[in-house]
Design a protein around this motif. Sequence first.
Motif, PDB file in Angstrom:
ATOM      1  N   ALA A  94     -12.420  53.120 -26.062  1.00  0.00           N
ATOM      2  CA  ALA A  94     -12.015  53.911 -24.898  1.00  0.00           C
ATOM      3  C   ALA A  94     -11.312  52.993 -23.905  1.00  0.00           C
ATOM      4  O   ALA A  94     -11.842  51.942 -23.547  1.00  0.00           O
ATOM      5  CB  ALA A  94     -13.238  54.555 -24.255  1.00  0.00           C
ATOM      6  N   LEU A  95     -10.107  53.386 -23.479  1.00  0.00           N
ATOM      7  CA  LEU A  95      -9.320  52.578 -22.540  1.00  0.00           C
ATOM      8  C   LEU A  95      -9.153  53.302 -21.209  1.00  0.00           C
ATOM      9  O   LEU A  95      -8.996  54.525 -21.164  1.00  0.00           O
ATOM     10  CB  LEU A  95      -7.933  52.289 -23.108  1.00  0.00           C
TER      11      LEU A  95
ATOM     12  N   LEU B  16     -13.193  50.377 -21.542  1.00  0.00           N
ATOM     13  CA  LEU B  16     -14.172  50.927 -20.611  1.00  0.00           C
ATOM     14  C   LEU B  16     -15.584  50.628 -21.096  1.00  0.00           C
ATOM     15  O   LEU B  16     -15.834  50.516 -22.294  1.00  0.00           O
ATOM     16  CB  LEU B  16     -13.995  52.441 -20.491  1.00  0.00           C
ATOM     17  N   GLN B  17     -16.498  50.552 -20.155  1.00  0.00           N
ATOM     18  CA  GLN B  17     -17.907  50.396 -20.480  1.00  0.00           C
ATOM     19  C   GLN B  17     -18.480  51.799 -20.647  1.00  0.00           C
ATOM     20  O   GLN B  17     -18.314  52.658 -19.777  1.00  0.00           O
ATOM     21  CB  GLN B  17     -18.636  49.669 -19.360  1.00  0.00           C
ATOM     22  N   ALA B  18     -19.149  52.046 -21.781  1.00  0.00           N
ATOM     23  CA  ALA B  18     -19.783  53.337 -22.019  1.00  0.00           C
ATOM     24  C   ALA B  18     -21.190  53.300 -21.450  1.00  0.00           C
ATOM     25  O   ALA B  18     -21.977  52.393 -21.736  1.00  0.00           O
ATOM     26  CB  ALA B  18     -19.820  53.644 -23.510  1.00  0.00           C
ATOM     27  N   LEU B  19     -21.511  54.279 -20.619  1.00  0.00           N
ATOM     28  CA  LEU B  19     -22.842  54.404 -20.034  1.00  0.00           C
ATOM     29  C   LEU B  19     -23.508  55.606 -20.678  1.00  0.00           C
ATOM     30  O   LEU B  19     -23.053  56.736 -20.498  1.00  0.00           O
ATOM     31  CB  LEU B  19     -22.726  54.592 -18.518  1.00  0.00           C
TER      32      LEU B  19
ATOM     33  N   ALA C 174     -25.805  62.031 -22.829  1.00  0.00           N
ATOM     34  CA  ALA C 174     -24.462  62.104 -22.238  1.00  0.00           C
ATOM     35  C   ALA C 174     -23.835  60.711 -22.224  1.00  0.00           C
ATOM     36  O   ALA C 174     -24.526  59.709 -22.133  1.00  0.00           O
ATOM     37  CB  ALA C 174     -24.541  62.641 -20.820  1.00  0.00           C
ATOM     38  N   VAL C 175     -22.505  60.676 -22.316  1.00  0.00           N
ATOM     39  CA  VAL C 175     -21.776  59.411 -22.243  1.00  0.00           C
ATOM     40  C   VAL C 175     -20.771  59.505 -21.107  1.00  0.00           C
ATOM     41  O   VAL C 175     -19.983  60.447 -21.033  1.00  0.00           O
ATOM     42  CB  VAL C 175     -21.039  59.101 -23.569  1.00  0.00           C
TER      43      VAL C 175
ATOM     44  N   GLY D 230     -13.564  52.271 -11.241  1.00  0.00           N
ATOM     45  CA  GLY D 230     -14.799  53.049 -11.180  1.00  0.00           C
ATOM     46  C   GLY D 230     -14.992  53.983 -12.361  1.00  0.00           C
ATOM     47  O   GLY D 230     -14.532  53.729 -13.467  1.00  0.00           O
ATOM     48  N   MET D 231     -15.683  55.096 -12.092  1.00  0.00           N
ATOM     49  CA  MET D 231     -15.948  56.091 -13.131  1.00  0.00           C
ATOM     50  C   MET D 231     -14.636  56.777 -13.512  1.00  0.00           C
ATOM     51  O   MET D 231     -13.830  57.100 -12.648  1.00  0.00           O
ATOM     52  CB  MET D 231     -16.952  57.140 -12.637  1.00  0.00           C
TER      53      MET D 231
END
Length: 76
Positions: A32-33, A41-44, A49-50, A59-60
């Motif tokens: 994911a870019l 991107l950092q996946a949370l 949910a992601v 940010g988000m």
Amino acid sequence: MDALCPVCGQPMSWVSGHFHCDADHGDFTQIALCPDCQQPLQALKACGAVDYFCQNGHGMISKKRIQFTYSPYSEE
């Protein structure tokens, strides 16, 4: 949204933690870019949910704006 093979453009299948090209062009990992800076991107992940976070000041990031790319899969 389908994961499309970066070689032939055909839909790929999800197989044991990675994507596989059904036209036999190999296995791939999805990345994911950020749409603003093109950095990964950092996946949370929480409660199934992601969400995605840009560590370069953006940010988000909305799931609708994320750009996905694919790189060859390695089991290492």
